[in-house]
Design a protein around this motif. Structure first.
Motif, PDB file in Angstrom:
ATOM      1  N   PHE A   1      -1.487   8.017  -5.088  1.00  0.00           N
ATOM      2  CA  PHE A   1      -2.772   8.287  -4.459  1.00  0.00           C
ATOM      3  C   PHE A   1      -2.812   9.641  -3.743  1.00  0.00           C
ATOM      4  O   PHE A   1      -3.864  10.269  -3.671  1.00  0.00           O
ATOM      5  N   THR A   2      -1.675  10.058  -3.211  1.00  0.00           N
ATOM      6  CA  THR A   2      -1.665  11.272  -2.395  1.00  0.00           C
ATOM      7  C   THR A   2      -1.314  12.528  -3.177  1.00  0.00           C
ATOM      8  O   THR A   2      -1.709  13.630  -2.800  1.00  0.00           O
TER       9      THR A   2
ATOM     10  N   LYS B   1       0.828  -1.185   0.000  1.00  0.00           N
ATOM     11  CA  LYS B   1       0.000   0.000   0.000  1.00  0.00           C
ATOM     12  C   LYS B   1       0.877   1.254   0.000  1.00  0.00           C
ATOM     13  O   LYS B   1       2.003   1.243   0.489  1.00  0.00           O
TER      14      LYS B   1
ATOM     15  N   PRO C   1      -1.202  12.737  -7.140  1.00  0.00           N
ATOM     16  CA  PRO C   1      -1.157  12.158  -8.487  1.00  0.00           C
ATOM     17  C   PRO C   1      -0.494  13.062  -9.514  1.00  0.00           C
ATOM     18  O   PRO C   1       0.091  12.578 -10.489  1.00  0.00           O
TER      19      PRO C   1
END
Length: 287
Positions: A220-221, A2, A223
């Protein structure tokens, strides 16, 4: 794995680091036009034969002129008339911060860098075989000879060769600074600058891996950074421009106030890289 786990492993943070404000210039300053060969130009500039001692005794402004002069007056036949603009950026930073007076740690490190470029150029041009005892001279001679012969046009070949040459010359200057009596030691801020230059060269040697790491870490944080990773890294390590190194040095210099750990190891480098990237990416978008 992750994204959060990736961040933990590499010590990176997608959050913008709160750094003191720095002066962000809109564009790289126009280089001063180097003088033509003549009475105003030191003889050792013309023959590419200045000694370490002679270079170390000069001001940073003079060294900036010399690096520009070498590219302008000598390095065209080597296809290297723009290959040391990143070095210009570092010296511009020194000038802006009033660093590098003769006899200081910064001055010695920088003198080793400038001497190696000069002697490498003289070797590649057939003007001299002298190295001055600087191992970076041979590295730059090889780099510049390959450029002259039409090589090192692809970044995957060019960047590692450039960074290895610069690394060798920098380490020589640092060794001279630390083994010469009377040289003032490096400050914490100056060691922070040195750590940034180490990371800069490491990124050049591991470009593809760093791009993949940025994409995986920030997908995700952040892009925008993830998708622009390749263009961003290519901008950051563009040695034909003085802007990225100058601004990168300014950012790294301010990090000393965050009390990030010093020392060359994976954890410390990852923390510094994590602090630098968001700020530098912001500068990249603005330029």
């Amino acid at each position: 794995m992750k994204p959060a786990a990736i961040l933990s492993v590499f010590g990176l943070s997608a959050l913008t680091v709160a750094l003191p404000a720095i002066v962000e210039r809109d564009a790289s300053p126009s280089p001063r036009v180097p003088p033509d060969d003549g009475p105003s130009v030191p003889a050792c500039w013309i023959s590419l034969s200045c000694t370490f001692k002679e270079i170390e005794a000069t001001s940073m402004s003079s060294r900036l002129d010399y690096v520009r002069y070498m590219q302008y007056a000598h390095f065209g036949p080597l296809k290297a008339d723009n290959q040391f603009r990143a070095i210009e950026g570092v010296i511009e930073f020194f000038i802006s911060e009033k660093l590098g007076a003769p006899g200081t740690w910064v001055s010695y490190v920088d003198a080793g860098i400038v001497e190696a470029i000069q002697r490498g150029g003289a070797n590649a041009l057939g003007l001299s075989t002298a190295t001055g005892g600087n191992p970076g001279s041979e590295k730059w001679a090889s780099f510049l000879t390959r450029r002259k012969n039409g090589g090192l046009t692809d970044r995957d070949d060019h960047d590692p060769a450039w960074s290895e040459s610069e690394q060798t010359a920098t380490e020589y200057g640092k060794l001279k600074a630390e083994t010469t009596a009377g040289v003032s030691p490096a400050t914490k801020e100056q060691l922070r600058w040195y750590q940034f230059t180490q990371l800069f060269r490491a990124i050049m040697r591991n470009r593809s891996k760093v791009i993949l790491l940025i994409r995986a870490t920030f997908i995700f944080t952040n892009p925008g950074l993830a998708f622009a990773a390749e263009a961003f890294i290519d901008w950051l390590t563009d040695i034909t421009s003085d802007l990225p190194t100058r601004l990168g040095c300014e950012v790294a210099y301010t990090l000393s106030e965050l009390d990030l750990p010093l020392g060359a190891n994976l954890i410390n480098d990852a923390k510094l890289l994590g602090a630098l990237l968001p700020k530098l990416y912001k500068i990249y978008k603005e330029n």
